[in-house]
Design a protein around this motif. Structure first.
Motif, mmCIF file in Angstrom:
data_model
loop_
_atom_site.group_PDB
_atom_site.id
_atom_site.type_symbol
_atom_site.label_atom_id
_atom_site.label_comp_id
_atom_site.label_asym_id
_atom_site.label_seq_id
_atom_site.Cartn_x
_atom_site.Cartn_y
_atom_site.Cartn_z
ATOM 1 N N PRO A 82 59.176 88.669 -15.655
ATOM 2 C CA PRO A 82 59.586 89.805 -16.495
ATOM 3 C C PRO A 82 59.790 89.365 -17.952
ATOM 4 C CG PRO A 82 60.916 89.677 -14.497
ATOM 5 C CD PRO A 82 60.078 88.449 -14.535
ATOM 6 N N VAL A 83 59.660 90.315 -18.862
ATOM 7 C CA VAL A 83 59.706 90.020 -20.297
ATOM 8 C C VAL A 83 61.015 89.341 -20.700
ATOM 9 C CG1 VAL A 83 59.652 91.047 -22.600
ATOM 10 C CG2 VAL A 83 58.115 91.882 -20.833
ATOM 11 N N THR A 84 62.130 89.783 -20.171
ATOM 12 C CA THR A 84 63.418 89.177 -20.530
ATOM 13 C C THR A 84 63.476 87.716 -20.106
ATOM 14 O OG1 THR A 84 64.468 91.337 -20.219
ATOM 15 C CG2 THR A 84 65.917 89.423 -20.312
ATOM 16 N N VAL A 85 62.973 87.410 -18.917
ATOM 17 C CA VAL A 85 62.961 86.027 -18.437
ATOM 18 C C VAL A 85 61.992 85.202 -19.291
ATOM 19 C CG1 VAL A 85 62.489 84.545 -16.448
ATOM 20 C CG2 VAL A 85 63.572 86.757 -16.111
ATOM 21 N N GLN A 86 60.882 85.796 -19.682
ATOM 22 C CA GLN A 86 59.937 85.102 -20.559
ATOM 23 C C GLN A 86 60.610 84.709 -21.872
ATOM 24 O OE1 GLN A 86 56.247 87.168 -21.293
ATOM 25 N NE2 GLN A 86 55.981 87.681 -19.125
ATOM 26 N N LYS A 87 61.376 85.639 -22.443
ATOM 27 C CA LYS A 87 62.062 85.359 -23.706
ATOM 28 C C LYS A 87 63.065 84.217 -23.548
ATOM 29 C CE LYS A 87 61.687 89.910 -25.858
ATOM 30 N NZ LYS A 87 62.429 91.051 -26.411
ATOM 31 N N VAL A 88 63.771 84.205 -22.437
ATOM 32 C CA VAL A 88 64.739 83.133 -22.190
ATOM 33 C C VAL A 88 64.020 81.795 -22.033
ATOM 34 C CG1 VAL A 88 66.438 82.260 -20.534
ATOM 35 C CG2 VAL A 88 66.484 84.663 -21.198
ATOM 36 N N ILE B 65 62.882 80.425 -25.365
ATOM 37 C CA ILE B 65 64.022 79.854 -26.097
ATOM 38 C C ILE B 65 64.372 78.483 -25.524
ATOM 39 C CG2 ILE B 65 66.497 80.115 -26.564
ATOM 40 C CD1 ILE B 65 65.934 83.178 -26.733
ATOM 41 N N LEU B 66 64.378 78.358 -24.197
ATOM 42 C CA LEU B 66 64.670 77.061 -23.575
ATOM 43 C C LEU B 66 63.620 76.010 -23.945
ATOM 44 C CD1 LEU B 66 65.888 78.135 -20.021
ATOM 45 C CD2 LEU B 66 67.248 77.137 -21.869
ATOM 46 N N ILE B 67 62.377 76.420 -23.995
ATOM 47 C CA ILE B 67 61.311 75.496 -24.395
ATOM 48 C C ILE B 67 61.530 75.025 -25.832
ATOM 49 C CG2 ILE B 67 58.830 75.349 -24.933
ATOM 50 C CD1 ILE B 67 58.429 77.193 -22.434
ATOM 51 N N ASP B 68 61.893 75.951 -26.708
ATOM 52 C CA ASP B 68 62.179 75.568 -28.092
ATOM 53 C C ASP B 68 63.349 74.586 -28.164
ATOM 54 O OD1 ASP B 68 60.152 77.035 -29.253
ATOM 55 O OD2 ASP B 68 61.402 78.802 -29.598
ATOM 56 N N ILE B 69 64.362 74.817 -27.350
ATOM 57 C CA ILE B 69 65.516 73.910 -27.336
ATOM 58 C C ILE B 69 65.099 72.531 -26.835
ATOM 59 C CG2 ILE B 69 67.758 73.469 -26.237
ATOM 60 C CD1 ILE B 69 68.197 76.563 -26.364
ATOM 61 N N VAL B 70 64.296 72.486 -25.783
ATOM 62 C CA VAL B 70 63.819 71.194 -25.260
ATOM 63 C C VAL B 70 62.990 70.469 -26.315
ATOM 64 C CG1 VAL B 70 62.266 70.138 -23.556
ATOM 65 C CG2 VAL B 70 63.934 71.843 -22.829
ATOM 66 N N LEU B 71 62.115 71.190 -27.015
ATOM 67 C CA LEU B 71 61.320 70.578 -28.078
ATOM 68 C C LEU B 71 62.202 70.060 -29.208
ATOM 69 C CD1 LEU B 71 58.236 72.954 -28.374
ATOM 70 C CD2 LEU B 71 58.214 70.543 -27.753
ATOM 71 N N ALA C 119 64.287 78.484 -32.206
ATOM 72 C CA ALA C 119 65.196 78.843 -31.109
ATOM 73 C C ALA C 119 66.359 79.681 -31.628
ATOM 74 C CB ALA C 119 65.710 77.586 -30.410
ATOM 75 N N VAL C 120 66.928 79.273 -32.752
ATOM 76 C CA VAL C 120 68.051 80.024 -33.337
ATOM 77 C C VAL C 120 67.605 81.429 -33.723
ATOM 78 C CG1 VAL C 120 69.601 80.147 -35.330
ATOM 79 C CG2 VAL C 120 69.327 77.992 -34.097
ATOM 80 N N LEU C 121 66.458 81.529 -34.382
ATOM 81 C CA LEU C 121 65.963 82.847 -34.780
ATOM 82 C C LEU C 121 65.659 83.726 -33.566
ATOM 83 C CD1 LEU C 121 63.624 81.900 -37.766
ATOM 84 C CD2 LEU C 121 65.892 82.951 -37.864
ATOM 85 N N ARG C 122 65.148 83.124 -32.506
ATOM 86 C CA ARG C 122 64.863 83.900 -31.298
ATOM 87 C C ARG C 122 66.142 84.341 -30.607
ATOM 88 N NH1 ARG C 122 59.674 80.501 -29.063
ATOM 89 N NH2 ARG C 122 58.138 81.659 -30.250
ATOM 90 N N VAL C 123 67.145 83.496 -30.607
ATOM 91 C CA VAL C 123 68.430 83.894 -30.012
ATOM 92 C C VAL C 123 69.040 85.032 -30.815
ATOM 93 C CG1 VAL C 123 70.822 83.141 -29.655
ATOM 94 C CG2 VAL C 123 68.939 81.696 -28.878
ATOM 95 N N LEU C 124 69.000 84.927 -32.145
ATOM 96 C CA LEU C 124 69.579 85.972 -32.995
ATOM 97 C C LEU C 124 68.841 87.298 -32.880
ATOM 98 C CD1 LEU C 124 70.421 83.907 -36.197
ATOM 99 C CD2 LEU C 124 71.998 84.741 -34.443
#
Length: 176
Positions: A90-96, A99-105, A157-162
């Motif tokens: 689902p789209v919401t899980v994709q967004k999460v 964000i997690l991938i960006d944090i890992v990177l 990641a920050v911009l995506r969370v915001l």
């Protein structure tokens, strides 16, 4: 930041300029690499004097081409990724997950930055053979790439969370 809607384009434009600078520097290094090998061939076969410094310079340039190109690839989201399973969610899980991938990177970039600084300190007094420059010049490529990865992926990641609850503005943003 008074208004997030005005801050996003400014941050993205700043990061875009840094990524373009990475691509420019890597491109210049690639041209120098090609010219250097042209000199190697000319020196070896025409002058009958092989320039011995070419190999060390080539190794140094390849480090910068690779690491700066990788950092720009992370910014442009063109790095290697398998999205098959993520796209089925689902789209919401994709967004999460994105964000997690960006944090890992970003964490990986931080590890590269710290390890690169350690390598620079260790190799500061060691000279690269035939070039007479410090080994730290080579490890600066790792260090700068790590810092850039941390900056690019962390800020994304920050911009995506915001902007998590907001709908995507363009179709280009949905793929990122």
């Amino acid at each position: 930041m008074s208004d997030l809607s005005t801050a996003f384009p400014r941050v993205e434009a700043f990061l875009h300029r840094i990524a373009k600078l990475c691509i420019l520097l890597a491109s210049i290094a690639l041209v120098v690499l090609i010219l250097t090998f042209g000199w190697l061939v000319f020196g070896r076969y025409v002058l009958n004097m092989t320039p011995t410094w070419v190999e060390q310079l080539a190794l140094l340039l390849i480090c910068y081409i690779t690491f700066l190109g990788a950092a720009a690839g992370v910014f442009e989201d063109t790095h290697l990724g398998v999205t098959l399973f993520r796209d089925m969610l689902p789209v919401t899980v994709q967004k999460v997950l994105v964000i997690l991938i960006d944090i890992v990177l970003a964490v990986f970039g931080g590890v590269m930055l710290v390890a690169g600084i350690t390598l620079m300190r260790f190799g500061w007094t060691t000279m690269l053979p035939m070039l007479n420059v410090s080994e730290a010049v080579r490890t600066l490529a790792i260090t700068s790439s790590g810092g850039l990865l941390m900056l690019f992926a962390g800020s994304r990641a920050v911009l995506r969370v915001l902007s998590f609850g907001r709908p995507a503005q363009t179709s280009n943003e949905e793929g990122r």
